[in-house]
Design a protein around this motif. Structure first.
Motif, mmCIF file in Angstrom:
data_model
loop_
_atom_site.group_PDB
_atom_site.id
_atom_site.type_symbol
_atom_site.label_atom_id
_atom_site.label_comp_id
_atom_site.label_asym_id
_atom_site.label_seq_id
_atom_site.Cartn_x
_atom_site.Cartn_y
_atom_site.Cartn_z
ATOM 1 N N LEU A 23 0.853 -1.200 0.000
ATOM 2 C CA LEU A 23 0.000 0.000 0.000
ATOM 3 C C LEU A 23 0.890 1.251 0.000
ATOM 4 C CD1 LEU A 23 -2.684 -1.095 2.635
ATOM 5 C CD2 LEU A 23 -3.105 -0.660 0.214
ATOM 6 N N PRO A 24 0.410 2.361 -0.594
ATOM 7 C CA PRO A 24 1.262 3.555 -0.734
ATOM 8 C C PRO A 24 1.628 4.241 0.583
ATOM 9 C CG PRO A 24 -0.969 3.971 -1.567
ATOM 10 C CD PRO A 24 -0.889 2.522 -1.265
ATOM 11 N N PHE A 25 1.060 3.770 1.700
ATOM 12 C CA PHE A 25 1.365 4.387 3.008
ATOM 13 C C PHE A 25 1.204 3.324 4.081
ATOM 14 C CE2 PHE A 25 -2.676 5.644 1.106
ATOM 15 C CZ PHE A 25 -3.530 4.802 1.797
ATOM 16 N N PRO A 26 1.982 3.433 5.180
ATOM 17 C CA PRO A 26 1.856 2.432 6.252
ATOM 18 C C PRO A 26 0.544 2.616 7.015
ATOM 19 C CG PRO A 26 3.373 4.178 6.915
ATOM 20 C CD PRO A 26 2.988 4.462 5.492
ATOM 21 N N LEU A 27 -0.005 1.527 7.521
ATOM 22 C CA LEU A 27 -1.233 1.611 8.319
ATOM 23 C C LEU A 27 -0.925 2.187 9.697
ATOM 24 C CD1 LEU A 27 -3.062 -1.805 7.685
ATOM 25 C CD2 LEU A 27 -3.320 0.332 6.436
ATOM 26 N N THR A 28 -1.897 2.909 10.261
ATOM 27 C CA THR A 28 -1.760 3.366 11.655
ATOM 28 C C THR A 28 -2.015 2.159 12.568
ATOM 29 O OG1 THR A 28 -4.107 3.891 11.858
ATOM 30 C CG2 THR A 28 -2.671 5.650 11.045
ATOM 31 N N ASN A 29 -1.655 2.296 13.834
ATOM 32 C CA ASN A 29 -1.901 1.198 14.785
ATOM 33 C C ASN A 29 -3.395 0.882 14.895
ATOM 34 O OD1 ASN A 29 0.782 0.733 15.433
ATOM 35 N ND2 ASN A 29 0.813 2.343 16.988
ATOM 36 N N ALA A 30 -4.225 1.935 14.841
ATOM 37 C CA ALA A 30 -5.680 1.731 14.929
ATOM 38 C C ALA A 30 -6.176 0.946 13.712
ATOM 39 C CB ALA A 30 -6.388 3.074 15.019
ATOM 40 N N GLN A 31 -5.673 1.279 12.528
ATOM 41 C CA GLN A 31 -6.072 0.549 11.318
ATOM 42 C C GLN A 31 -5.641 -0.916 11.403
ATOM 43 O OE1 GLN A 31 -4.155 3.256 8.537
ATOM 44 N NE2 GLN A 31 -6.122 3.711 7.580
ATOM 45 N N LYS A 32 -4.429 -1.150 11.915
ATOM 46 C CA LYS A 32 -3.940 -2.540 12.051
ATOM 47 C C LYS A 32 -4.836 -3.342 12.993
ATOM 48 C CE LYS A 32 0.959 -1.548 11.234
ATOM 49 N NZ LYS A 32 2.245 -1.282 11.893
ATOM 50 N N ARG A 33 -5.224 -2.712 14.107
ATOM 51 C CA ARG A 33 -6.077 -3.403 15.086
ATOM 52 C C ARG A 33 -7.431 -3.763 14.464
ATOM 53 N NH1 ARG A 33 -7.033 0.663 18.304
ATOM 54 N NH2 ARG A 33 -9.148 0.994 17.576
ATOM 55 N N VAL A 34 -8.007 -2.821 13.742
ATOM 56 C CA VAL A 34 -9.324 -3.035 13.132
ATOM 57 C C VAL A 34 -9.248 -4.091 12.032
ATOM 58 C CG1 VAL A 34 -11.091 -1.902 11.726
ATOM 59 C CG2 VAL A 34 -10.226 -0.769 13.767
ATOM 60 N N VAL A 35 -8.184 -4.055 11.220
ATOM 61 C CA VAL A 35 -7.991 -5.074 10.166
ATOM 62 C C VAL A 35 -7.941 -6.462 10.799
ATOM 63 C CG1 VAL A 35 -6.296 -6.021 8.535
ATOM 64 C CG2 VAL A 35 -6.887 -3.600 8.437
ATOM 65 N N ARG A 36 -7.219 -6.578 11.918
ATOM 66 C CA ARG A 36 -7.091 -7.876 12.603
ATOM 67 C C ARG A 36 -8.471 -8.366 13.065
ATOM 68 N NH1 ARG A 36 -3.320 -6.294 15.686
ATOM 69 N NH2 ARG A 36 -4.496 -5.922 17.590
ATOM 70 N N GLU A 37 -9.283 -7.455 13.645
ATOM 71 C CA GLU A 37 -10.621 -7.832 14.121
ATOM 72 C C GLU A 37 -11.505 -8.321 12.969
ATOM 73 O OE1 GLU A 37 -10.723 -4.525 17.796
ATOM 74 O OE2 GLU A 37 -11.861 -4.164 15.958
ATOM 75 N N ILE A 38 -11.438 -7.617 11.840
ATOM 76 C CA ILE A 38 -12.288 -7.968 10.694
ATOM 77 C C ILE A 38 -11.840 -9.291 10.069
ATOM 78 C CG2 ILE A 38 -12.941 -7.257 8.343
ATOM 79 C CD1 ILE A 38 -12.828 -4.326 9.425
ATOM 80 N N LEU A 39 -10.524 -9.476 9.910
ATOM 81 C CA LEU A 39 -10.026 -10.718 9.295
ATOM 82 C C LEU A 39 -10.318 -11.938 10.169
ATOM 83 C CD1 LEU A 39 -6.610 -9.604 7.720
ATOM 84 C CD2 LEU A 39 -8.813 -9.936 6.586
ATOM 85 N N GLU A 40 -10.272 -11.754 11.489
ATOM 86 C CA GLU A 40 -10.629 -12.868 12.393
ATOM 87 C C GLU A 40 -12.085 -13.276 12.181
ATOM 88 O OE1 GLU A 40 -9.681 -11.580 16.346
ATOM 89 O OE2 GLU A 40 -7.510 -11.825 16.056
ATOM 90 N N ASP A 41 -12.956 -12.275 12.001
ATOM 91 C CA ASP A 41 -14.376 -12.564 11.742
ATOM 92 C C ASP A 41 -14.579 -13.265 10.406
ATOM 93 O OD1 ASP A 41 -15.263 -11.527 14.098
ATOM 94 O OD2 ASP A 41 -16.320 -9.804 13.258
ATOM 95 N N ILE A 42 -13.856 -12.798 9.380
ATOM 96 C CA ILE A 42 -13.998 -13.383 8.034
ATOM 97 C C ILE A 42 -13.591 -14.856 8.045
ATOM 98 C CG2 ILE A 42 -12.942 -13.354 5.713
ATOM 99 C CD1 ILE A 42 -13.064 -10.271 5.865
ATOM 100 N N GLU A 43 -12.551 -15.150 8.800
ATOM 101 C CA GLU A 43 -12.003 -16.512 8.840
ATOM 102 C C GLU A 43 -12.872 -17.461 9.678
ATOM 103 O OE1 GLU A 43 -7.447 -18.177 9.305
ATOM 104 O OE2 GLU A 43 -8.127 -16.592 10.650
ATOM 105 N N ALA A 44 -13.537 -16.911 10.699
ATOM 106 C CA ALA A 44 -14.251 -17.751 11.670
ATOM 107 C C ALA A 44 -15.550 -18.324 11.086
ATOM 108 C CB ALA A 44 -14.577 -16.918 12.914
ATOM 109 N N PRO A 45 -16.028 -19.464 11.618
ATOM 110 C CA PRO A 45 -17.273 -20.073 11.120
ATOM 111 C C PRO A 45 -18.516 -19.390 11.701
ATOM 112 C CG PRO A 45 -16.380 -21.417 12.865
ATOM 113 C CD PRO A 45 -15.407 -20.284 12.673
ATOM 114 N N ILE A 46 -18.491 -18.059 11.663
ATOM 115 C CA ILE A 46 -19.625 -17.262 12.143
ATOM 116 C C ILE A 46 -19.901 -16.200 11.098
ATOM 117 C CG2 ILE A 46 -19.217 -17.548 14.635
ATOM 118 C CD1 ILE A 46 -17.770 -14.779 14.460
#
Length: 681
Positions: free
Chosen positions: A253-276
């Motif tokens: 990506l053309p710019f590094p993610l902020t810590n808040a963006q990294k945290r939110v990405v992690r939360e969303i990807l965990e949901d996408i992966e989970a059987p829920i």
């Protein structure tokens, strides 16, 4: 429920046909309804030492009668009676207007208790309420009820006292003993009695605490039940995506993610992966990088051989998202498509085919996405931007285009935690609470209306440097009721003030196509100034716009002012927001000061909630805000958090679903329709 509680109010002594009709105007048909019609305040009849009495305030005093009452009559039916009373070694004059009939109840040497307006300088009290004898401890806090028609507060007090006397002891208990013991809550019958007939402030405090917790617990049980049903969808399966490829996409990506963006990405990807099934609200201020977070989620879905859809409220916003995602996915195998209502039929048919055969991986569009011809190949992720702009039905149709897809709602409206728990309690909430580095703060100024010409000269200076400006007004047309600048008049004035400049007009009454056209022209720099109502609040990204002028700014809430300010400051140039306001109220002045102090949308939203209260925060049309009898989501926020945590534990525990002691709570969920999957969207 006990049949007596369901009896009509006419069963009570003193409630005839007329009273019954007046009670029905208040939504009171049964004795149970009556018990749930609580006082909205309590009049304080506690006796205070005379040296602590405040001038011109309503007070209650007690003392010994020192003189015979003196009565003077004037006019046909008017009278003034005075009597001297000894209170704490001071002689006070009590003045009774048009109440000479009380003379027989007043005897020298006897004690009396009086409530009225205190005049500290004259040592007089204008009597409103009188009782012979000492104060009654049981009547120190008088319940004041809302009434209708010819029904008086005193009559309502008598009717309520009758109801409480006969039925309060048979009110069924619906909180398990362990919960009452944990929080030291009184029983349900005692709670009703204390709310209607409090004997002390302490008793009233505990009764209120009990009822608030119960209201919030029941609401949160319903929310947690909806959440559980949304997540545990029958067809939800674990989703496998390529974590390495997604991490590589993130790095390029053309710019590094902020810590808040990294945290939110992690939360969303965990949901996408989970059987829920994900049901998540993503909050982030304007410019916080929600689109980038969404792009990573969509890229992960692509690596798992599935499709994503992003639905936005306007065509111009759809086009802007399309352009930015095309840029982010340039050089990858991801195919991005666009679908809007104004596209030609041939173009639409081509897009329909590519969505159906799976050659479009990410589709961005307006409500055109929910039209019948749109058939997805394998829809895994549904994202709606500014979700409150879509109806429940529209969002549901898009969800039904796939087999229980994950759902991500995005909003740039900062919602205080209090309301996020209340209104969006059935969702998981992610917050981007950190702005990307390098953004220039928007300079905000508060100007009085008499400084308008200076403000407009400043606007002209910016336009002459090639920039653009928004001018916002609260109303469309002139109103006799409100002396506020309206968009049509301001547009005419600015056309005169800026001859030779291109001044556009936009408001909510224009047809959708015209609004789109005006916005497109402004975005393409075919207009220098856009005069508008708040319809520009959400959406378009005009990087060249550096000026935001808001007329009658005191008429807007902090959150709305913040949203409007967020329309500028999106490019490389310094941006400005001028609040034209002459607020007479302290609240208005406080708002203007707060706007100059901070750009943090979440700080502003919390302040807005404190100043305006939850009912006004979303505006009158907001339907998601729960209505409580006693609980207040701002004042009772700690109880709301406790109730949410307790409800989540109960819904998750096996004991809750089997043990007899939780039967009342389970029956409530059944009655509230919490087991119907589509009850709440």
């Amino acid at each position: 429920m006990n049949s007596i509680l369901q009896s009509p109010v006419s069963d009570l002594r003193g409630v005839g046909e007329e009273k019954q009709r007046e009670l029905e105007q208040l939504g009171i048909a049964t004795i149970n309804d009556l018990l749930h019609h609580f006082p909205y305040r309590y009049e304080n009849h506690e006796v205070v030492p005379i040296e602590e009495l405040k001038h011109q305030e309503k007070v209650t005093i007690t003392g010994e009668v020192q003189s015979e009452p003196s009565v003077r009559f004037f006019g046909k039916k008017k009278s003034r009676m005075t009597v001297r009373i000894l209170i704490d070694h001071l002689l006070v004059t009590a003045v009774f207007f048009n109440r000479a009939f009380l003379k027989k109840q007043i005897e020298v040497g006897k004690q009396v208790t009086i409530t009225g307006k205190w005049d500290k300088h004259r040592l007089t009290i204008s009597v409103q309420d009188f009782r012979a004898g000492a104060p009654d401890p049981a009547k120190q806090l008088e319940p004041i009820y809302s009434v209708a028609g010819s029904l008086t507060v005193k009559q309502m007090q008598r009717i309520q006292a009758e109801a409480v006397k006969h039925v309060y002891q048979i009110v069924p208990e619906n909180l398990p003993g362990e919960i009452r013991e944990r929080y030291r809550l009184p029983g349900k019958p005692e709670t009703f009695q204390a709310l209607h007939q409090p004997r002390s402030r302490e008793e009233l405090k505990h009764a209120r605490r009990r009822y608030v917790y119960e209201e919030l617990l029941f609401f949160q049980l319903k929310m947690q039940m909806f959440k559980r049903m949304e997540r545990q969808s029958a067809s939800a399966q674990p989703f496998v995506y390529d974590a390495e490829a997604t991490a590589a996409f993130e790095k390029q990506l053309p710019f590094p993610l902020t810590n808040a963006q990294k945290r939110v990405v992690r939360e969303i990807l965990e949901d996408i992966e989970a059987p829920i099934r994900m049901n998540r609200l993503l909050q982030g201020d304007v410019g916080s990088g929600k689109t980038v977070v969404a792009s990573i989620a969509m890229q992960a879905v692509f690596t798992g051989k599935a499709q994503s859809a992003l639905m936005v409220p306007t065509e111009i916003l759809a086009e802007q998202h399309y352009e930015s995602l095309e840029e982010l996915f340039a050089g990858t195998e991801v195919t991005v498509g666009l679908l809007t209502g104004s596209m030609r039929q041939k173009e639409k048919r081509n897009v329909y085919e590519r969505i159906t055969d799976g050659t479009i991986d990410i589709i961005i569009g307006t409500h055109a996405l929910i039209q019948e011809p749109v058939q997805f190949n394998n829809l895994k992720l549904v994202i709606t931007d500014e979700q409150h702009r879509f109806g429940v039905g529209q969002r549901r149709i898009l969800k039904e285009k796939g087999e229980d897809p994950d759902v991500l709602f995005m909003t740039a409206t900062p919602i205080p935690r209090t309301l996020a728990i209340s209104v969006y309690g059935d969702m998981d909430v992610s917050v981007i609470d950190e702005m990307p580095p390098g953004r220039k703060p928007i300079e905000t100024y508060w100007a009085k209306p008499q400084m308008l010409e200076r403000v407009l000269r400043f606007v002209q200076k910016e336009i002459d440097q090639g920039r653009q400006a928004y001018v916002i007004c609260p109303l469309i047309e002139e109103s006799e009721a409100l002396d506020v600048q309206n968009a049509i008049d301001v547009h005419a004035q600015l056309m005169q003030f800026f001859p030779g400049y291109r001044v556009g007009l936009m408001h909510g009454r224009l047809p959708a196509e015209e609004k789109e056209d005006v916005m497109q022209r402004f975005a393409a720099h075919e207009l220098d100034i856009l005069v508008s109502t708040t319809v520009v609040e959400v959406g378009v990204n005009v990087q060249n716009a550096t000026m935001m002028v808001i007329y009658d700014a005191e008429r807007f809430g902090l959150s709305q002012l913040h949203q409007l300010r967020g329309r500028v400051g999106r490019g490389e140039h310094q941006s400005y927001c001028v609040l034209l306001a002459d607020p007479k109220s302290e609240t208005g002045q406080e708002r203007m000061s707060i706007m100059q102090e901070t750009e943090d949308g979440f700080v502003l939203s919390e302040k807005d909630l404190e100043l305006r209260g939850p009912g006004d925060f979303f505006g009158k049309k907001q339907s998601g805000l729960p209505e409580f009898k006693i609980a207040d989501v701002v004042h009772d926020f700690k109880a709301l958090e406790t109730a949410r945590d307790d409800a989540a534990k109960l819904i998750r525990s096996e004991v809750f679903w089997k043990d007899e002691k939780y039967l009342g709570l389970r029956e409530y969920l059944e009655e509230a329709g919490a087991f119907q999957k589509d009850k709440l969207d």
